[in-house]
Design a protein around this motif. Sequence first.
Motif, PDB file in Angstrom:
ATOM      1  N   TRP A 193       0.827  -1.209   0.000  1.00  0.00           N
ATOM      2  CA  TRP A 193       0.000   0.000   0.000  1.00  0.00           C
ATOM      3  C   TRP A 193       0.858   1.256   0.000  1.00  0.00           C
ATOM      4  O   TRP A 193       0.474   2.269  -0.613  1.00  0.00           O
ATOM      5  CB  TRP A 193      -0.961  -0.002   1.183  1.00  0.00           C
ATOM      6  CG  TRP A 193      -2.005  -1.054   1.084  1.00  0.00           C
ATOM      7  CD1 TRP A 193      -2.197  -2.112   1.926  1.00  0.00           C
ATOM      8  CD2 TRP A 193      -3.002  -1.185   0.062  1.00  0.00           C
ATOM      9  NE1 TRP A 193      -3.242  -2.890   1.504  1.00  0.00           N
ATOM     10  CE2 TRP A 193      -3.760  -2.341   0.362  1.00  0.00           C
ATOM     11  CE3 TRP A 193      -3.330  -0.425  -1.058  1.00  0.00           C
ATOM     12  CZ2 TRP A 193      -4.829  -2.755  -0.433  1.00  0.00           C
ATOM     13  CZ3 TRP A 193      -4.393  -0.840  -1.858  1.00  0.00           C
ATOM     14  CH2 TRP A 193      -5.128  -1.987  -1.543  1.00  0.00           C
ATOM     15  N   TYR A 201       0.579   4.220  -2.707  1.00  0.00           N
ATOM     16  CA  TYR A 201       0.400   5.612  -2.300  1.00  0.00           C
ATOM     17  C   TYR A 201       1.478   6.500  -2.921  1.00  0.00           C
ATOM     18  O   TYR A 201       1.180   7.569  -3.476  1.00  0.00           O
ATOM     19  CB  TYR A 201       0.436   5.729  -0.779  1.00  0.00           C
ATOM     20  CG  TYR A 201       0.388   7.168  -0.308  1.00  0.00           C
ATOM     21  CD1 TYR A 201      -0.798   7.869  -0.302  1.00  0.00           C
ATOM     22  CD2 TYR A 201       1.552   7.820   0.104  1.00  0.00           C
ATOM     23  CE1 TYR A 201      -0.845   9.206   0.104  1.00  0.00           C
ATOM     24  CE2 TYR A 201       1.511   9.138   0.509  1.00  0.00           C
ATOM     25  CZ  TYR A 201       0.319   9.830   0.505  1.00  0.00           C
ATOM     26  OH  TYR A 201       0.277  11.146   0.898  1.00  0.00           O
ATOM     27  N   PHE A 259      -5.485   5.247  -0.959  1.00  0.00           N
ATOM     28  CA  PHE A 259      -4.314   4.430  -0.661  1.00  0.00           C
ATOM     29  C   PHE A 259      -3.764   4.750   0.723  1.00  0.00           C
ATOM     30  O   PHE A 259      -3.285   3.865   1.426  1.00  0.00           O
ATOM     31  CB  PHE A 259      -3.245   4.635  -1.723  1.00  0.00           C
ATOM     32  CG  PHE A 259      -3.576   4.023  -3.061  1.00  0.00           C
ATOM     33  CD1 PHE A 259      -4.111   2.745  -3.139  1.00  0.00           C
ATOM     34  CD2 PHE A 259      -3.345   4.713  -4.233  1.00  0.00           C
ATOM     35  CE1 PHE A 259      -4.416   2.167  -4.361  1.00  0.00           C
ATOM     36  CE2 PHE A 259      -3.647   4.149  -5.465  1.00  0.00           C
ATOM     37  CZ  PHE A 259      -4.186   2.871  -5.535  1.00  0.00           C
TER      38      PHE A 259
END
Length: 351
Positions: A248, A252, A268
């Motif tokens: 993640w 992001y 995100f």
Amino acid sequence: MNTDLDNNISIIIPVYNAGSFVSKAVESALIQPEVKEVILIEDGSRDNSLDICTQLAANYEKVRLFKHPGNANKGAGLSRNLGIEGATGDYIAFLDADDYFLPDRFMAERELFKNKPNIDGVYGALGFHFYSEQDKNRFPELQTGNLTTMPGKVPPEELFLSLLWLHPKVNGYFSVDALTVKRNIFLGKTPLFNDLKLHEDTVFLLQLVSNCMIEPGILDRPVGIRGVHGHNRITKNPENSQSRLLMWKYLYDWSAKASKNKYLQKCFEAYVVSEKIKHVKRIPALKLFITHSFSNRYFLTMGVCFNPSCRIALGNFFAGGILFLKVRIQARFFKNNSFIRNYRSYLIQKH
């Protein structure tokens, strides 16, 4: 681009310690009339994979063998990238070395790429094959007969929401082994694979569907088979506690660097926070939970992030009351998930 698939698809197979399986994978690809070439990327195996791949390339005109400089081990993602860079077909499909295609693998692709020339890719369903009774007993969750695919057809512009489990109706996952894409999408439309050791395919798929129009193909029966055995990459490298957090974070950072819409970045970020909360002690978890409940409204409204975080930060007793109150408030003030509304508005502006 030529929409005729005959002799026009490059199959990319990363190979690592798959000497017992790779021949079956290659032969399952070669029987497909759509296949122009099978590209094997030998990824620094420690078994006899290189010898077998060399022999396959010698025996079959359509088989090509690639290696990383110095026979290095680079991982599945970077190995697929090497294959993409060397591919000559107008279309690309992926196959793991311990999996195999079924006959008529590209039947749906033939129709869809011809009748919908503006789409970028097609995905289908993947089944399972246990190589031994011992493997079958080790993975009881795969014995239900379920397919790895989306549980229903989703319009391409909503597929991103489904992979994030934010779609109001259809949420799920499909495998890169059941994916076929146009090769030209890698010329600036969407990124190549990343260098993560785990979840590199999930990252790739989320980036892909956020940039490209990926259409559902055959979902009610498998177009390929995943071979389940004790030496699968995911079982030999059990998911460490930080792997999903790294995934993640990667997404992001990518969404910020690629100047993606701020809604995607906040989404995100919500997943990053949710993973962080799982891996810290109670007080830091509580601080993260409270801070982001106020600073990121998507973290607050996305149950897939908020609900487990709430239980970890507050404990089941207090979390029950908070989650009950949240459902009541959301039902009144957030009848439609705000991220879904904003994402759809973003798509309208984008297209």
